[in-house]
Design a protein around this motif. Structure first.
Motif, PDB file in Angstrom:
ATOM      1  N   ASN A  60       0.829  -1.199   0.000  1.00  0.00           N
ATOM      2  CA  ASN A  60       0.000   0.000   0.000  1.00  0.00           C
ATOM      3  C   ASN A  60       0.865   1.251   0.000  1.00  0.00           C
ATOM      4  O   ASN A  60       1.797   1.374   0.804  1.00  0.00           O
ATOM      5  CB  ASN A  60      -0.921   0.035   1.221  1.00  0.00           C
ATOM      6  N   THR A  61       0.542   2.181  -0.906  1.00  0.00           N
ATOM      7  CA  THR A  61       1.268   3.450  -0.920  1.00  0.00           C
ATOM      8  C   THR A  61       0.944   4.280   0.309  1.00  0.00           C
ATOM      9  O   THR A  61       1.785   5.041   0.786  1.00  0.00           O
ATOM     10  CB  THR A  61       0.938   4.267  -2.179  1.00  0.00           C
ATOM     11  N   HIS A  62      -0.283   4.165   0.812  1.00  0.00           N
ATOM     12  CA  HIS A  62      -0.725   4.797   2.052  1.00  0.00           C
ATOM     13  C   HIS A  62      -2.095   4.228   2.381  1.00  0.00           C
ATOM     14  O   HIS A  62      -2.590   3.353   1.679  1.00  0.00           O
ATOM     15  CB  HIS A  62      -0.734   6.320   1.955  1.00  0.00           C
ATOM     16  N   ALA A  63      -2.704   4.717   3.454  1.00  0.00           N
ATOM     17  CA  ALA A  63      -3.887   4.038   3.986  1.00  0.00           C
ATOM     18  C   ALA A  63      -5.158   4.864   3.921  1.00  0.00           C
ATOM     19  O   ALA A  63      -6.094   4.616   4.680  1.00  0.00           O
ATOM     20  CB  ALA A  63      -3.623   3.599   5.432  1.00  0.00           C
ATOM     21  N   ASP A  64      -5.243   5.823   3.016  1.00  0.00           N
ATOM     22  CA  ASP A  64      -6.530   6.466   2.798  1.00  0.00           C
ATOM     23  C   ASP A  64      -7.509   5.425   2.255  1.00  0.00           C
ATOM     24  O   ASP A  64      -7.095   4.449   1.602  1.00  0.00           O
ATOM     25  CB  ASP A  64      -6.380   7.635   1.824  1.00  0.00           C
ATOM     26  N   PRO A  65      -8.813   5.586   2.513  1.00  0.00           N
ATOM     27  CA  PRO A  65      -9.764   4.518   2.212  1.00  0.00           C
ATOM     28  C   PRO A  65      -9.868   4.132   0.748  1.00  0.00           C
ATOM     29  O   PRO A  65     -10.275   3.008   0.419  1.00  0.00           O
ATOM     30  CB  PRO A  65     -11.100   5.064   2.744  1.00  0.00           C
ATOM     31  N   ASP A  66      -9.493   5.036  -0.162  1.00  0.00           N
ATOM     32  CA  ASP A  66      -9.556   4.701  -1.580  1.00  0.00           C
ATOM     33  C   ASP A  66      -8.324   3.939  -2.066  1.00  0.00           C
ATOM     34  O   ASP A  66      -8.155   3.719  -3.269  1.00  0.00           O
ATOM     35  CB  ASP A  66      -9.768   5.963  -2.429  1.00  0.00           C
ATOM     36  N   HIS A  67      -7.489   3.508  -1.124  1.00  0.00           N
ATOM     37  CA  HIS A  67      -6.291   2.738  -1.476  1.00  0.00           C
ATOM     38  C   HIS A  67      -6.236   1.380  -0.777  1.00  0.00           C
ATOM     39  O   HIS A  67      -5.398   0.553  -1.121  1.00  0.00           O
ATOM     40  CB  HIS A  67      -5.029   3.535  -1.131  1.00  0.00           C
ATOM     41  N   ILE A  68      -7.125   1.148   0.182  1.00  0.00           N
ATOM     42  CA  ILE A  68      -7.074  -0.081   0.990  1.00  0.00           C
ATOM     43  C   ILE A  68      -8.410  -0.813   1.010  1.00  0.00           C
ATOM     44  O   ILE A  68      -8.635  -1.689   1.844  1.00  0.00           O
ATOM     45  CB  ILE A  68      -6.632   0.233   2.441  1.00  0.00           C
ATOM     46  N   GLY A  69      -9.290  -0.482   0.069  1.00  0.00           N
ATOM     47  CA  GLY A  69     -10.654  -0.997   0.122  1.00  0.00           C
ATOM     48  C   GLY A  69     -10.774  -2.506   0.124  1.00  0.00           C
ATOM     49  O   GLY A  69     -11.677  -3.064   0.753  1.00  0.00           O
ATOM     50  N   ALA A  70      -9.887  -3.203  -0.580  1.00  0.00           N
ATOM     51  CA  ALA A  70      -9.958  -4.665  -0.658  1.00  0.00           C
ATOM     52  C   ALA A  70      -8.797  -5.337   0.074  1.00  0.00           C
ATOM     53  O   ALA A  70      -8.504  -6.512  -0.178  1.00  0.00           O
ATOM     54  CB  ALA A  70      -9.996  -5.113  -2.118  1.00  0.00           C
ATOM     55  N   ASN A  71      -8.161  -4.624   0.990  1.00  0.00           N
ATOM     56  CA  ASN A  71      -7.055  -5.231   1.745  1.00  0.00           C
ATOM     57  C   ASN A  71      -7.482  -6.474   2.511  1.00  0.00           C
ATOM     58  O   ASN A  71      -6.679  -7.379   2.745  1.00  0.00           O
ATOM     59  CB  ASN A  71      -6.457  -4.219   2.713  1.00  0.00           C
ATOM     60  N   CYS A  72      -8.767  -6.541   2.899  1.00  0.00           N
ATOM     61  CA  CYS A  72      -9.238  -7.687   3.681  1.00  0.00           C
ATOM     62  C   CYS A  72      -9.180  -8.991   2.899  1.00  0.00           C
ATOM     63  O   CYS A  72      -9.282 -10.070   3.491  1.00  0.00           O
ATOM     64  CB  CYS A  72     -10.663  -7.436   4.163  1.00  0.00           C
ATOM     65  N   SER A  75      -4.082 -11.901   3.254  1.00  0.00           N
ATOM     66  CA  SER A  75      -3.672 -12.283   4.613  1.00  0.00           C
ATOM     67  C   SER A  75      -2.516 -11.432   5.122  1.00  0.00           C
ATOM     68  O   SER A  75      -2.266 -11.377   6.329  1.00  0.00           O
ATOM     69  CB  SER A  75      -3.281 -13.760   4.655  1.00  0.00           C
ATOM     70  N   SER A  76      -1.806 -10.766   4.211  1.00  0.00           N
ATOM     71  CA  SER A  76      -0.693  -9.903   4.605  1.00  0.00           C
ATOM     72  C   SER A  76      -0.517  -8.813   3.563  1.00  0.00           C
ATOM     73  O   SER A  76      -0.973  -8.947   2.423  1.00  0.00           O
ATOM     74  CB  SER A  76       0.603 -10.704   4.764  1.00  0.00           C
ATOM     75  N   PHE A  77       0.126  -7.745   3.975  1.00  0.00           N
ATOM     76  CA  PHE A  77       0.396  -6.644   3.049  1.00  0.00           C
ATOM     77  C   PHE A  77       1.587  -5.860   3.572  1.00  0.00           C
ATOM     78  O   PHE A  77       1.859  -5.808   4.771  1.00  0.00           O
ATOM     79  CB  PHE A  77      -0.824  -5.723   2.902  1.00  0.00           C
ATOM     80  N   MET A  78       2.305  -5.236   2.647  1.00  0.00           N
ATOM     81  CA  MET A  78       3.448  -4.400   2.991  1.00  0.00           C
ATOM     82  C   MET A  78       3.002  -2.950   3.136  1.00  0.00           C
ATOM     83  O   MET A  78       2.164  -2.468   2.377  1.00  0.00           O
ATOM     84  CB  MET A  78       4.527  -4.519   1.911  1.00  0.00           C
ATOM     85  N   MET A  79       3.587  -2.269   4.118  1.00  0.00           N
ATOM     86  CA  MET A  79       3.209  -0.877   4.370  1.00  0.00           C
ATOM     87  C   MET A  79       4.259  -0.225   5.257  1.00  0.00           C
ATOM     88  O   MET A  79       4.895  -0.891   6.086  1.00  0.00           O
ATOM     89  CB  MET A  79       1.837  -0.810   5.045  1.00  0.00           C
ATOM     90  N   ASN A  80       4.434   1.064   5.095  1.00  0.00           N
ATOM     91  CA  ASN A  80       5.220   1.850   6.040  1.00  0.00           C
ATOM     92  C   ASN A  80       4.456   1.869   7.361  1.00  0.00           C
ATOM     93  O   ASN A  80       3.291   2.273   7.409  1.00  0.00           O
ATOM     94  CB  ASN A  80       5.387   3.270   5.484  1.00  0.00           C
ATOM     95  N   THR A  81       5.079   1.438   8.441  1.00  0.00           N
ATOM     96  CA  THR A  81       4.370   1.348   9.717  1.00  0.00           C
ATOM     97  C   THR A  81       3.959   2.714  10.274  1.00  0.00           C
ATOM     98  O   THR A  81       3.096   2.781  11.147  1.00  0.00           O
ATOM     99  CB  THR A  81       5.222   0.607  10.760  1.00  0.00           C
ATOM    100  N   LEU A  82       4.532   3.800   9.760  1.00  0.00           N
ATOM    101  CA  LEU A  82       4.078   5.128  10.163  1.00  0.00           C
ATOM    102  C   LEU A  82       2.654   5.408   9.676  1.00  0.00           C
ATOM    103  O   LEU A  82       2.037   6.388  10.084  1.00  0.00           O
ATOM    104  CB  LEU A  82       5.022   6.205   9.623  1.00  0.00           C
ATOM    105  N   GLU A  83       2.138   4.526   8.848  1.00  0.00           N
ATOM    106  CA  GLU A  83       0.798   4.684   8.285  1.00  0.00           C
ATOM    107  C   GLU A  83      -0.263   3.892   9.050  1.00  0.00           C
ATOM    108  O   GLU A  83      -1.457   3.996   8.760  1.00  0.00           O
ATOM    109  CB  GLU A  83       0.813   4.247   6.819  1.00  0.00           C
ATOM    110  N   LEU A  84       0.131   3.145  10.064  1.00  0.00           N
ATOM    111  CA  LEU A  84      -0.801   2.224  10.711  1.00  0.00           C
ATOM    112  C   LEU A  84      -1.924   2.937  11.458  1.00  0.00           C
ATOM    113  O   LEU A  84      -3.065   2.447  11.486  1.00  0.00           O
ATOM    114  CB  LEU A  84      -0.044   1.277  11.649  1.00  0.00           C
ATOM    115  N   ASP A  85      -1.648   4.075  12.092  1.00  0.00           N
ATOM    116  CA  ASP A  85      -2.737   4.800  12.761  1.00  0.00           C
ATOM    117  C   ASP A  85      -3.801   5.207  11.753  1.00  0.00           C
ATOM    118  O   ASP A  85      -5.005   5.102  12.019  1.00  0.00           O
ATOM    119  CB  ASP A  85      -2.199   6.042  13.481  1.00  0.00           C
ATOM    120  N   ASN A  86      -3.370   5.655  10.599  1.00  0.00           N
ATOM    121  CA  ASN A  86      -4.298   6.022   9.529  1.00  0.00           C
ATOM    122  C   ASN A  86      -5.055   4.784   9.044  1.00  0.00           C
ATOM    123  O   ASN A  86      -6.280   4.819   8.865  1.00  0.00           O
ATOM    124  CB  ASN A  86      -3.511   6.661   8.376  1.00  0.00           C
TER     125      ASN A  86
END
Length: 230
Positions: A60-72, A75-86
């Motif tokens: 994920n480039t970031h975690a705004d809702p229009d970028h993570i809609g089908a993440n569920c 089972s795993s995904f790569m992300m900058n952990t500074l984005e986890l609160d978002n």
């Protein structure tokens, strides 16, 4: 409504248009890499798997809702952990988070992607540089549309620093593939974004008032894009 369009960029790269948002599938010799999962499209994993016979990894480039809609669906995904609160604001499903580091190289087999941290639009925004193909996948940071810089966790001064960082790397890519608006941009847009962002920070541009998602915002038209601030 599962309305989307698949555009083949080349024999191993696709973009999926999702009602104003855009995500990408890149195929290598060993894996395929899905960059974001859009907002409205369902069965994203199955759609991606229909395009490649390789196992699929998600970043994920970031975690705004229009970028993570089908993440569920993963089972795993790569992300900058500074984005986890978002991320936790918008997505409640479980999934193993695989942290990525600045300058990390993701090799999917004959194709290497370099992770570049570019905070500002969100705290953990990243770009991905397709090294051999000289293409930058910029998420929302570089685009010719509306760049959201209003609300919590967004910072225009940090955004400017990230623009300047990308500008210092522009001899490494020939094209930019953003997640919104024009599907292909040239690197010279970065200098235009820098100039416009500086003008906003220095109060040298007028703005128009607007309302978005129940918030009053200021819209700065900088020519190449629009910056949306509180």
């Amino acid at each position: 409504m599962n309305s989307y369009e698949i555009i083949k960029i080349d024999d191993s790269t696709w973009r999926i248009e999702d009602n104003g948002a855009r995500f990408f599938l890149l195929s290598g010799d060993d894996y395929s890499l899905l960059i974001d999962t859009g907002m409205n499209v369902k069965n994203v994993k199955a759609i991606a798997q229909s395009l490649t016979d390789k196992p699929i990894k998600l970043i994920n480039t970031h975690a705004d809702p229009d970028h993570i809609g089908a993440n569920c669906e993963f089972s795993s995904f790569m992300m900058n952990t500074l984005e986890l609160d978002n991320y936790n604001i918008y997505q409640k499903c479980s999934g193993k988070v695989i942290p990525v580091n600045d300058h990390e190289i993701i090799n999917i087999g004959g194709r290497s992607l370099e992770v570049i941290f570019i905070p500002g639009h969100t705290p953990g925004s990243i770009a991905l540089l397709d090294i051999e193909r000289r293409v930058l996948f910029s998420g929302d940071t570089i685009q010719a549309g509306n760049i959201f810089l209003f609300g919590p966790m967004r910072n225009i001064k940090t955004y400017l620093q990230s623009l300047e960082r990308l500008n210092s790397l522009k001899d490494r890519f020939d094209f930019i593939y953003p997640s919104h608006a024009n599907p292909v941009l040239e690197p010279n847009i970065i200098e235009k974004l820098i100039e416009g962002t500086k003008a906003v920070i220095d109060n040298k541009l007028s703005y128009s008032d607007a309302s978005l998602f129940g918030q009053k915002i200021k819209v700065y038209d900088i020519g190449c894009a629009k910056l949306l601030l509180n």
